[in-house]
Write an enzyme that holds these catalytic residues in place. Sequence first.
Site, PDB file in Angstrom:
ATOM      1  N   CYS A   5     -17.915 -25.097  39.525  1.00  7.52           N
ATOM      2  CA  CYS A   5     -17.204 -25.679  40.664  1.00  7.52           C
ATOM      3  C   CYS A   5     -15.682 -25.664  40.548  1.00  7.52           C
ATOM      4  CB  CYS A   5     -17.588 -27.122  40.953  1.00  7.52           C
ATOM      5  SG  CYS A   5     -19.339 -27.385  41.042  1.00  7.52           S
ATOM      6  N   GLY A  32     -17.078 -21.127  42.460  1.00  6.70           N
ATOM      7  CA  GLY A  32     -18.360 -21.519  43.048  1.00  6.70           C
ATOM      8  C   GLY A  32     -18.468 -21.021  44.466  1.00  6.70           C
ATOM      9  N   ASN A 106     -16.229 -31.245  38.953  1.00  6.64           N
ATOM     10  CA  ASN A 106     -16.442 -30.014  38.197  1.00  6.64           C
ATOM     11  C   ASN A 106     -16.827 -30.408  36.778  1.00  6.64           C
ATOM     12  OD1 ASN A 106     -14.183 -27.441  36.890  1.00  6.64           O
ATOM     13  ND2 ASN A 106     -16.376 -27.423  37.062  1.00  6.64           N
ATOM     14  N   GLY A 107     -18.026 -30.002  36.353  1.00  6.61           N
ATOM     15  CA  GLY A 107     -18.471 -30.333  34.999  1.00  6.61           C
ATOM     16  C   GLY A 107     -19.953 -30.622  34.978  1.00  6.61           C
ATOM     17  N   TYR A 245     -12.924 -16.047  30.699  1.00  9.20           N
ATOM     18  CA  TYR A 245     -13.607 -15.539  31.884  1.00  9.20           C
ATOM     19  C   TYR A 245     -13.431 -16.366  33.155  1.00  9.20           C
ATOM     20  CZ  TYR A 245     -17.781 -14.493  34.734  1.00  9.20           C
ATOM     21  OH  TYR A 245     -18.615 -14.193  35.750  1.00  9.20           O
TER      22      TYR A 245
END
Length: 471
Positions: A5, A32, A106-107, A245
Amino acid sequence: MHEACGVFGVYSLQDDVARLTFFGLFALQHRGQESAGIATADGNKINVYTGMGRVSHVFSEESVSSLGGYIAIGHNRYSTAGSSRVANSQPIMVGKAPNFLAIAHNGNIINARHLYEELRGKGYTFNTTTDTEVIANLIISSTAPDWVNKVKYAMRRLQGAYSLVFLTENRLFAVRDPFGVRPLCLGTLNGGWVIASETCALDHIGADFVREVEPGEIISISEKGVESYQGQPSQPRMCIFEYIYFARPDSLIAGRLLHLTRQAMGAQLAREHPVDADLVMGVPDSATAAAIGYASESGIPLAEGLIKNRYVGRTFIEPDQRMRDLGVQMKFNPLPQLLDGKRLVVVDDSIVRGTTTPSVIKLLKKAGAKEVHMRICAPPLRYPCFLGVDMATRSELIAAQKSVEEIREFIGADSLGYMSLDGLVKSVALPRENFCLACFNGDYPVPVQLEMDKLEMENLALDQATAVKQP
Ligand code: SF4
């Protein structure tokens, strides 16, 4: 491998905050693509608009214009906890006025299952199967008299990775877990304030970067300006895959442009795994910068041997090798006149299951490449991620099952060289203890036996959950 996300937030009395958030989400689309959403607040109420798909599919001129307000948060989702459906798209709104908020995360929360049971036991109800709703209910369940102390309470209870933005009717908050696993930064625009997963989102809307949100920090933005609180003691262990990445190469982390860090990785790979070859190329786009670094360190010319079709979305789970080959062929087209008879160094960011690399090598050899020497920016991936990356189970990770030589044979490369862990840390140029390296060495920053059983969470039938009464 997918990231879990992107989050974005704006507090501004001067700007159309929903539109800025829409642009911010565009810049974070790589984090995302399953769903997107925006929530706004105008001092009295909160509006939320979410939908399935990419930002451009979810929002229309009308939906962005109708959101209004002077505070906004936004979210791009790739699901790692909770299934892919519209009810799980974010931001999520929870609670009743005046104790209500909209949140984007996010996580991945490792003890979400335990907290979920506890909150249900206390009468809290759930509309989604996401750990984000667990975080939101945990915050509003606190009896603390103010928002900062409610968040501090939640931070004491949460285990795992969380870079959060949330808004109340008149305040914007940004919160980062004590490890700082996922990135989060603060910027400024027209006297207002912006929060974003990555600095590239600030650049796209013309905001100036101020600083990163610190691990364990709570930032509150209101009519009083920006206020900072220490929610939990900081113990930095950032995900090193953000460098390899996930994050965009035009983002800054710890003050350094990721494109340069990736070039340094390529140069380090060239020193660790030199080879006689005619051309160096990267698997586009994530390995392009590392290929530049490899070429410049080795003196071997750089080439663009594969053209990527940027309009191919997710290729669904391909059941056999023939379909996987076809999926790779849909994504990449080789340049035979350039590759014919050449010995290639092919740089890639990582090998996860090892199912697509053989198709890439086959494609290059079919286009005339005489030799393909794979060089990988990440060390062998031997352990799964529990902190927000949809990677694979241990049994699916090829490096957990095979030796490097067995992998080389399996993918059909003439040689294979992985970056060493020391080489990777050296390329990032920060102390080793600042990073989570768990997928390479199994040393997780949190006890992973607490990992919630994702399947169990999925099985929590929505019909058992009573709808939260929204304010
Ligand atoms: S386990 Fe790997 S992918 Fe997951 S947070 Fe740690 S370094 Fe990142």
